[in-house]
Design an enzyme around this catalytic site. Structure first.
Site, PDB file in Angstrom:
ATOM      1  N   ARG A  43      -0.890  -0.681   5.997  1.00  4.98           N
ATOM      2  CA  ARG A  43      -1.348  -0.138   4.702  1.00  4.98           C
ATOM      3  C   ARG A  43      -2.868  -0.137   4.595  1.00  4.98           C
ATOM      4  O   ARG A  43      -3.412  -0.345   3.501  1.00  4.98           O
ATOM      5  CB  ARG A  43      -0.765  -0.941   3.521  1.00  4.98           C
ATOM      6  CG  ARG A  43       0.710  -0.786   3.307  1.00  4.98           C
ATOM      7  CD  ARG A  43       1.005   0.440   2.450  1.00  4.98           C
ATOM      8  NE  ARG A  43       2.436   0.670   2.397  1.00  4.98           N
ATOM      9  CZ  ARG A  43       3.211   0.335   1.364  1.00  4.98           C
ATOM     10  NH1 ARG A  43       2.693  -0.193   0.296  1.00  4.98           N
ATOM     11  NH2 ARG A  43       4.502   0.567   1.410  1.00  4.98           N
ATOM     12  N   ARG A  77      -4.399   1.463  -2.010  1.00  2.72           N
ATOM     13  CA  ARG A  77      -4.983   1.253  -3.345  1.00  2.72           C
ATOM     14  C   ARG A  77      -6.110   0.238  -3.426  1.00  2.72           C
ATOM     15  O   ARG A  77      -6.848   0.223  -4.403  1.00  2.72           O
ATOM     16  CB  ARG A  77      -3.869   0.857  -4.323  1.00  2.72           C
ATOM     17  CG  ARG A  77      -3.073   2.044  -4.796  1.00  2.72           C
ATOM     18  CD  ARG A  77      -1.901   1.626  -5.659  1.00  2.72           C
ATOM     19  NE  ARG A  77      -0.968   0.830  -4.864  1.00  2.72           N
ATOM     20  CZ  ARG A  77       0.264   0.527  -5.246  1.00  2.72           C
ATOM     21  NH1 ARG A  77       0.701   0.919  -6.422  1.00  2.72           N
ATOM     22  NH2 ARG A  77       1.052  -0.178  -4.474  1.00  2.72           N
ATOM     23  N   ARG A 113      -6.365  10.087  -4.422  1.00  7.76           N
ATOM     24  CA  ARG A 113      -5.002  10.184  -4.954  1.00  7.76           C
ATOM     25  C   ARG A 113      -5.020  10.861  -6.329  1.00  7.76           C
ATOM     26  O   ARG A 113      -4.160  11.682  -6.641  1.00  7.76           O
ATOM     27  CB  ARG A 113      -4.353   8.805  -5.057  1.00  7.76           C
ATOM     28  CG  ARG A 113      -2.862   8.931  -5.342  1.00  7.76           C
ATOM     29  CD  ARG A 113      -2.192   7.618  -5.523  1.00  7.76           C
ATOM     30  NE  ARG A 113      -2.628   6.967  -6.754  1.00  7.76           N
ATOM     31  CZ  ARG A 113      -2.018   5.949  -7.325  1.00  7.76           C
ATOM     32  NH1 ARG A 113      -0.943   5.431  -6.757  1.00  7.76           N
ATOM     33  NH2 ARG A 113      -2.469   5.413  -8.431  1.00  7.76           N
ATOM     34  N   ASP A 126       4.684   8.168   4.276  1.00  9.46           N
ATOM     35  CA  ASP A 126       5.580   7.103   3.821  1.00  9.46           C
ATOM     36  C   ASP A 126       6.879   7.183   4.601  1.00  9.46           C
ATOM     37  O   ASP A 126       7.255   8.261   5.074  1.00  9.46           O
ATOM     38  CB  ASP A 126       5.865   7.228   2.320  1.00  9.46           C
ATOM     39  CG  ASP A 126       6.400   5.918   1.758  1.00  9.46           C
ATOM     40  OD1 ASP A 126       5.587   5.021   1.492  1.00  9.46           O
ATOM     41  OD2 ASP A 126       7.628   5.778   1.645  1.00  9.46           O
ATOM     42  N   TYR A 139      17.202   1.852   0.972  1.00 13.44           N
ATOM     43  CA  TYR A 139      16.668   2.635  -0.162  1.00 13.44           C
ATOM     44  C   TYR A 139      17.630   3.747  -0.556  1.00 13.44           C
ATOM     45  O   TYR A 139      17.798   4.056  -1.732  1.00 13.44           O
ATOM     46  CB  TYR A 139      15.304   3.237   0.201  1.00 13.44           C
ATOM     47  CG  TYR A 139      14.210   2.194   0.262  1.00 13.44           C
ATOM     48  CD1 TYR A 139      13.572   1.764  -0.895  1.00 13.44           C
ATOM     49  CD2 TYR A 139      13.832   1.621   1.478  1.00 13.44           C
ATOM     50  CE1 TYR A 139      12.582   0.797  -0.851  1.00 13.44           C
ATOM     51  CE2 TYR A 139      12.841   0.647   1.531  1.00 13.44           C
ATOM     52  CZ  TYR A 139      12.222   0.245   0.363  1.00 13.44           C
ATOM     53  OH  TYR A 139      11.250  -0.717   0.415  1.00 13.44           O
TER      54      TYR A 139
HETATM   55  O1  CP3 Z   1       0.172   1.550   6.801  1.00 11.79           O
HETATM   56  C1  CP3 Z   1      -0.393   2.568   6.378  1.00 11.79           C
HETATM   57  O2  CP3 Z   1      -1.586   2.562   5.932  1.00 11.79           O
HETATM   58  C2  CP3 Z   1       0.290   3.905   6.538  1.00 11.79           C
HETATM   59  C3  CP3 Z   1       0.905   4.446   5.363  1.00 11.79           C
HETATM   60  C4  CP3 Z   1       2.186   3.830   4.864  1.00 11.79           C
HETATM   61  C5  CP3 Z   1       2.538   3.815   3.489  1.00 11.79           C
HETATM   62  N1  CP3 Z   1       3.803   3.345   3.376  1.00 11.79           N
HETATM   63  C6  CP3 Z   1       1.666   4.281   2.404  1.00 11.79           C
HETATM   64  C7  CP3 Z   1       2.023   3.956   1.010  1.00 11.79           C
HETATM   65  C8  CP3 Z   1       3.250   3.275   5.559  1.00 11.79           C
HETATM   66  C9  CP3 Z   1       3.385   2.982   7.043  1.00 11.79           C
HETATM   67  C10 CP3 Z   1       4.276   2.975   4.610  1.00 11.79           C
HETATM   68  C11 CP3 Z   1       5.583   2.416   4.990  1.00 11.79           C
HETATM   69  C12 CP3 Z   1       6.525   2.010   3.948  1.00 11.79           C
HETATM   70  N2  CP3 Z   1       6.804   2.628   2.758  1.00 11.79           N
HETATM   71  C13 CP3 Z   1       7.416   0.922   4.097  1.00 11.79           C
HETATM   72  C14 CP3 Z   1       7.528   0.046   5.306  1.00 11.79           C
HETATM   73  C15 CP3 Z   1       6.407  -0.904   5.431  1.00 11.79           C
HETATM   74  C16 CP3 Z   1       6.328  -1.946   4.365  1.00 11.79           C
HETATM   75  O3  CP3 Z   1       5.322  -1.924   3.643  1.00 11.79           O
HETATM   76  O4  CP3 Z   1       7.231  -2.752   4.267  1.00 11.79           O
HETATM   77  C17 CP3 Z   1       8.199   0.861   2.924  1.00 11.79           C
HETATM   78  C18 CP3 Z   1       9.262  -0.179   2.627  1.00 11.79           C
HETATM   79  C19 CP3 Z   1       7.816   1.955   2.086  1.00 11.79           C
HETATM   80  C20 CP3 Z   1       8.394   2.355   0.769  1.00 11.79           C
HETATM   81  C21 CP3 Z   1       7.369   2.319  -0.271  1.00 11.79           C
HETATM   82  N3  CP3 Z   1       6.385   3.281  -0.429  1.00 11.79           N
HETATM   83  C22 CP3 Z   1       7.121   1.293  -1.207  1.00 11.79           C
HETATM   84  C23 CP3 Z   1       7.972   0.057  -1.389  1.00 11.79           C
HETATM   85  C24 CP3 Z   1       5.965   1.652  -1.913  1.00 11.79           C
HETATM   86  C25 CP3 Z   1       5.219   0.828  -2.931  1.00 11.79           C
HETATM   87  C26 CP3 Z   1       5.407   1.236  -4.303  1.00 11.79           C
HETATM   88  C27 CP3 Z   1       4.330   0.591  -5.149  1.00 11.79           C
HETATM   89  O5  CP3 Z   1       4.104   1.126  -6.231  1.00 11.79           O
HETATM   90  O6  CP3 Z   1       3.698  -0.392  -4.720  1.00 11.79           O
HETATM   91  C28 CP3 Z   1       5.517   2.895  -1.406  1.00 11.79           C
HETATM   92  C29 CP3 Z   1       4.322   3.646  -1.855  1.00 11.79           C
HETATM   93  C30 CP3 Z   1       3.180   3.666  -0.894  1.00 11.79           C
HETATM   94  N4  CP3 Z   1       3.274   3.972   0.444  1.00 11.79           N
HETATM   95  C31 CP3 Z   1       1.803   3.434  -1.204  1.00 11.79           C
HETATM   96  C32 CP3 Z   1       1.079   3.627  -0.021  1.00 11.79           C
HETATM   97  C33 CP3 Z   1      -0.413   3.568   0.165  1.00 11.79           C
HETATM   98  C34 CP3 Z   1       1.244   3.138  -2.576  1.00 11.79           C
HETATM   99  C35 CP3 Z   1       1.250   4.430  -3.307  1.00 11.79           C
HETATM  100  C36 CP3 Z   1       0.165   4.551  -4.322  1.00 11.79           C
HETATM  101  O7  CP3 Z   1       0.404   4.122  -5.466  1.00 11.79           O
HETATM  102  O8  CP3 Z   1      -0.890   5.128  -4.002  1.00 11.79           O
END
Ligand code: CP3
Length: 353
Positions: free
Chosen positions: A18, A22, A31, A68, A145
């Site tokens: 990640r 944010r 964003r 994602d 999910y």
């Molecule tokens: O690692 C990186 O920088 C690459 C981008 C990436 C994201 N998600 C960006 C993201 C990767 C590899 C993921 C994988 C991902 N997404 C996983 C597996 C890894 C882990 O973290 O366990 C999972 C379970 C998800 C599903 C998901 N997407 C969740 C649970 C969330 C969070 C929701 C929240 O509000 O916190 C996301 C959203 C997400 N994916 C964000 C980012 C930067 C945040 C979105 C935002 O508000 O800008």
């Protein structure tokens, strides 16, 4: 790339799960410009912009595609949306055998073309600076999910499916494995130089169910990719959060590297995999809330626990939190670069006469 192949390096490479997100004000700004998170993922130019943002600030050794894992079930028709403060949700969760059998297998170029375009845009923007990591969720983690309809506390619906309807669960996971193979193959063709599979929820399973419903399908993906020419050359990292006891099994799948969370010390992890694969990890993400001096001490401890030689890719044990001060990331990256060279004392090359 050399560390993934356990070839000699001068210092331990470092990137963060990640790393674009944010905690960076410049990410929040882009964003905002895109509208929302999925609009950002669907815009290849902006996705490339945020992929490169952390590299402008920190001396990182890899970029990871900004996207994602849930793009895949979205392309299968589940209708992904993000509810502010509640994480991801699906409009059409998959609850029974009928819904599973009706799921289409998405075509990566047609249904996920925006991801392939983002990979290509990232490669072109990177211009060879550092390698680009592509990724997918593991079939089991995607299934949690899809069946729960979003994030979950105890995974009761999807775990009940494993116990009550194992054949239906296997059909869902087999479809997902087939989808993920095509999706990752597409990412390789679009320019991804290494791949990572996130099995964030493998650790909620008991060991028997883990092997049968999560590991077996990750192994199928590794074999499926290896069957192609480019897939043989592209290093694959598998990461099961909470999978510390199962590292020897994970290392046997044919992957190149295994991600380790912070609950397993790297010396134990290294002994468990017997140096057959590289290891990625494993600083507790909460260490980055602490003062830079503490961060440096903890980085040192991680490096010391891995010990001498190549095959270590420094990372967090899970994704960075949104409220981490960027200065603390800077302290971590700097500490890895300053403290790791002694662990890579390669014998001097003899000059050819
Ligand atoms: O690692 C990186 O920088 C690459 C981008 C990436 C994201 N998600 C960006 C993201 C990767 C590899 C993921 C994988 C991902 N997404 C996983 C597996 C890894 C882990 O973290 O366990 C999972 C379970 C998800 C599903 C998901 N997407 C969740 C649970 C969330 C969070 C929701 C929240 O509000 O916190 C996301 C959203 C997400 N994916 C964000 C980012 C930067 C945040 C979105 C935002 O508000 O800008």
């Amino acid at each position: 790339m050399r560390a993934l192949r356990r070839q000699p390096v001068d210092r331990t490479p470092v990137w963060l799960m990640r790393q674009a997100g944010r905690y960076l004000p410049e990410y929040r700004q882009v964003r905002e410009q895109a509208g929302d998170f999925m609009a950002l993922c669907r815009n290849p130019e902006l996705a490339a912009t945020v992929t490169l943002q952390p590299l402008e600030r920190f001396d990182l050794d890899a970029a990871i595609l900004f996207s994602d894992i849930l793009t895949v079930p979205d392309a299968m028709g589940l209708g992904l949306y993000f509810e502010t403060g509640e994480g991801p949700r699906f409009r059409h969760p998959v609850r029974d055998a009928h819904a599973i059998d009706a799921l289409p297998i998405p075509d990566p170029h047609q249904d996920l073309g925006y991801v392939m375009d983002a990979v290509a845009a990232c490669r072109s923007a990177l211009a060879g600076r550092v390698p680009l990591i592509g990724f997918s969720g593991s079939p089991w983690t995607l299934a949690t999910y899809m069946v729960e309809g979003g994030s979950s506390k105890n995974f009761s619906v999807c775990k009940a499916m494993l116990y009550d309807q194992p054949q239906a669960a296997h059909r869902l996971l087999a479809k997902l494995a087939e989808t993920v193979i095509a999706y990752l193959q597409g990412q390789i063709e679009a320019g991804a130089q290494a791949l990572m599979i996130f099995d964030t929820w493998g650790g909620v399973l008991d060991p028997i169910r883990y092997r049968e419903f999560s590991l077996a399908y990750m192994e199928r993906i590794v074999s499926g990719l290896r069957a192609t020419e480019q897939g043989r050359e592209t290093p694959i990292t598998l990461f099961t959060k909470g999978g510390g006891d199962w590292l020897p099994w994970i290392a046997e799948t044919g992957c190149d590297a295994v991600g380790v969370d912070w609950t397993t010390p790297l010396d134990r992890a290294r002994a468990a995999v017997n140096d057959r694969v590289a290891l990625q990890g494993n600083l507790d993400p909460c260490v980055l809330h602490a003062q830079p001096a503490v961060i440096r001490t903890e980085v040192d401890r991680c490096l010391r626990e891995y010990g001498n030689g190549s095959g270590h890719i420094f990372n967090l044990g899970h994704g960075i939190h949104p409220d981490i001060p960027p200065d603390h990331v800077q302290a971590m990256v700097q500490a890895v670069h300053e403290l790791s060279p002694p662990y890579h004392d390669v014998p001097a090359r003899t000059a050819t006469p």
